[in-house]
Design a protein around this motif. Structure first.
Motif, PDB file in Angstrom:
ATOM      1  N   ALA A  91       0.823  -1.219   0.000  1.00  0.00           N
ATOM      2  CA  ALA A  91       0.000   0.000   0.000  1.00  0.00           C
ATOM      3  C   ALA A  91       0.857   1.269   0.000  1.00  0.00           C
ATOM      4  O   ALA A  91       0.741   2.097  -0.911  1.00  0.00           O
ATOM      5  CB  ALA A  91      -0.942  -0.011   1.209  1.00  0.00           C
ATOM      6  N   LEU A  92       1.718   1.412   1.014  1.00  0.00           N
ATOM      7  CA  LEU A  92       2.557   2.618   1.046  1.00  0.00           C
ATOM      8  C   LEU A  92       3.443   2.718  -0.186  1.00  0.00           C
ATOM      9  O   LEU A  92       3.609   3.804  -0.760  1.00  0.00           O
ATOM     10  CB  LEU A  92       3.428   2.621   2.307  1.00  0.00           C
ATOM     11  CG  LEU A  92       2.781   3.064   3.621  1.00  0.00           C
ATOM     12  CD1 LEU A  92       3.826   3.125   4.716  1.00  0.00           C
ATOM     13  CD2 LEU A  92       2.098   4.417   3.464  1.00  0.00           C
ATOM     14  N   MET A  93       3.996   1.580  -0.619  1.00  0.00           N
ATOM     15  CA  MET A  93       4.880   1.629  -1.790  1.00  0.00           C
ATOM     16  C   MET A  93       4.107   1.902  -3.077  1.00  0.00           C
ATOM     17  O   MET A  93       4.692   2.337  -4.069  1.00  0.00           O
ATOM     18  CB  MET A  93       5.681   0.338  -1.897  1.00  0.00           C
ATOM     19  CG  MET A  93       6.797   0.238  -0.868  1.00  0.00           C
ATOM     20  SD  MET A  93       8.005   1.583  -0.976  1.00  0.00           S
ATOM     21  CE  MET A  93       8.961   1.047  -2.398  1.00  0.00           C
ATOM     22  N   ALA A  94       2.797   1.665  -3.083  1.00  0.00           N
ATOM     23  CA  ALA A  94       1.997   2.050  -4.245  1.00  0.00           C
ATOM     24  C   ALA A  94       1.993   3.564  -4.397  1.00  0.00           C
ATOM     25  O   ALA A  94       1.963   4.094  -5.517  1.00  0.00           O
ATOM     26  CB  ALA A  94       0.566   1.518  -4.105  1.00  0.00           C
ATOM     27  N   VAL A  95       2.033   4.288  -3.260  1.00  0.00           N
ATOM     28  CA  VAL A  95       2.118   5.754  -3.306  1.00  0.00           C
ATOM     29  C   VAL A  95       3.487   6.172  -3.845  1.00  0.00           C
ATOM     30  O   VAL A  95       3.598   7.125  -4.627  1.00  0.00           O
ATOM     31  CB  VAL A  95       1.865   6.352  -1.914  1.00  0.00           C
ATOM     32  CG1 VAL A  95       1.938   7.880  -1.960  1.00  0.00           C
ATOM     33  CG2 VAL A  95       0.508   5.907  -1.380  1.00  0.00           C
ATOM     34  N   PHE A  96       4.534   5.460  -3.428  1.00  0.00           N
ATOM     35  CA  PHE A  96       5.870   5.724  -3.983  1.00  0.00           C
ATOM     36  C   PHE A  96       5.870   5.526  -5.497  1.00  0.00           C
ATOM     37  O   PHE A  96       6.390   6.359  -6.241  1.00  0.00           O
ATOM     38  CB  PHE A  96       6.884   4.782  -3.323  1.00  0.00           C
ATOM     39  CG  PHE A  96       8.207   4.681  -4.045  1.00  0.00           C
ATOM     40  CD1 PHE A  96       9.113   5.717  -4.004  1.00  0.00           C
ATOM     41  CD2 PHE A  96       8.529   3.551  -4.776  1.00  0.00           C
ATOM     42  CE1 PHE A  96      10.340   5.627  -4.677  1.00  0.00           C
ATOM     43  CE2 PHE A  96       9.739   3.439  -5.447  1.00  0.00           C
ATOM     44  CZ  PHE A  96      10.651   4.487  -5.387  1.00  0.00           C
TER      45      PHE A  96
END
Length: 399
Positions: free
Chosen positions: A65-70
């Motif tokens: 999830a967080l890395m999808a924002v990255f």
């Protein structure tokens, strides 16, 4: 006389605006992870990462999830550079494009040649192909005007194309069992997103709301969820100023979203990812682990592979006259930057997790190889750049 409180930015503001700050925070997060993983808090650290929050573990929330924002920010940068930036014309794309291709192919070949006989390990062939743009640019920025500005442009363009290649590798080679219904739903949402773009919708809210649904469907489809971030970025409108309009008066959704994420990603998301994934227990560590084929494949690919792939390709293309050398740059400048491309921390760690999702011992070997290779690349690249001639001198035109 009243004191002007805005005359000078605070030390904190100067730090977060510095090009090297993102790399410094990431290094600190990785170092802290190593310390915690080898302290009395180690058991709590690893248990927390595997604890569940709803349908996913904490580790999966960070990596999916967080890395999808990255990856959303990466996609926005790729689109901006190709549409209206350093990669907007073919003449600007040739040198960084072919160097990025060489810098991905040679490290993969080095890794594969070392680990060819091990069917379980060979799956990690893509780990040393990536360049950590924040880390590499952070090191390069420490040299100020000793390195020509053209080299920063070259490294940025190369790393952006490298990121695009990494996204394609993840989508093609690290995809699980596909769920057709979820892929169909994701395709339908993408069609709606492109329709909003074509209809001239500039409000970000509908794009982000549909993007959340896109992430869920991609997660369920078997394609890695972070690919949804790049796919969403491709649909965000970028608006160019027209005749009589100023850049400051035209509201471009892409630029607004990129600006909103420009501090969150390097100072929150990437350090959290680094802290969650760089921790490796060194209990019972033996120096022989440094010469394990997996570790050598990763470290050798990052250091030797990037030098041969990036620098060798650059020399060949420039000598053949297919592209011009970076302005005011000497061969040593290009060599130093090629070595810095071997800093593969964030994306290499990410691909390592995808390559060996259930094998902790292989993940630890990957982490040791990445830390070793990235450390050598940072130190060796810095030494080469220190020895490089000043920009603009006779030696800087030695190509």
């Amino acid at each position: 006389m009243a004191r002007n409180l805005h005359a000078r930015p605070s030390a904190f503001r100067r730090f977060i605006d510095s090009e090297s700050s993102g790399g410094i925070v990431l290094m600190a997060a990785a170092a802290l992870a190593l310390i915690v993983a080898n302290s009395p808090l180690a058991e709590t650290y690893f248990a927390a990462l595997h604890s569940y929050l709803g349908p996913l573990s904490l580790s999966h929330w960070i990596n999916d999830a967080l890395m999808a924002v990255f990856f959303l920010l990466v996609g926005l940068e790729i689109k901006r550079e190709f549409v209206d930036g350093q990669l907007s014309t073919w003449s600007r794309r040739i040198l960084p494009g072919v160097c990025a291709a060489g810098g991905m192919a040679v490290p993969a070949l080095i890794f594969a040649s070392i680990n060819w006989s091990n069917g379980a390990v060979i799956r990690g062939w893509a780990i040393p192909t990536a360049t950590d743009i924040a880390f590499a640019l952070g090191v390069l920025s420490l040299f100020g005007n000793r390195v020509p500005a053209s080299m920063k442009v070259f490294l940025t363009a190369l790393a952006i194309i490298d990121d695009l290649g990494a996204v394609l590798i993840i989508a093609i080679f690290y995809t699980g069992d596909l769920q057709v219904w979820a892929l169909g739903g994701a395709a339908a949402i993408l069609a709606v997103l492109f329709g909003l773009n074509r209809a001239g919708v500039r409000t970000l809210l509908p794009y982000l709301a549909l993007g959340a649904g896109l992430w869920v469907l991609v997660l369920l489809s078997g394609v890695h969820a972070t690919v949804a971030g790049v796919a969403l970025a491709m649909t965000i409108p970028i608006v160019r100023p027209k005749g009589g309009e100023s850049e400051h008066t035209v509201e471009s959704p892409l630029h607004r979203l990129e600006h909103a994420l420009s501090k969150v990603v390097p100072f929150v998301i990437i350090p959290v990812f680094g802290f969650a994934n760089a921790g490796v227990s060194l209990a019972g560590f033996d120096a022989s682990a440094l010469i394990e084929p997996l570790t050598l494949g990763v470290a050798g690919g990052l250091v030797a592979g990037k030098v041969i792939g990036v620098y060798g390709t650059a020399l060949l293309v420039i000598k053949l006259g297919w592209a011009d050398a970076p302005r005011n740059a000497a061969p040593l400048h290009v060599l130093g930057v090629a070595v810095l491309c071997g800093i593969g921390f964030t994306m290499s760690l990410f691909i390592g997790l995808l390559a060996f999702p259930e094998n902790q011992s292989l993940q630890d070997g990957v982490k040791i190889g990445i830390l070793l290779g990235s450390g050598i690349a940072a130190i060796l690249g810095s030494i080469i750049l220190v020895l490089s001639p000043r920009p603009g001198g006779e030696e800087a035109r030695a190509f």
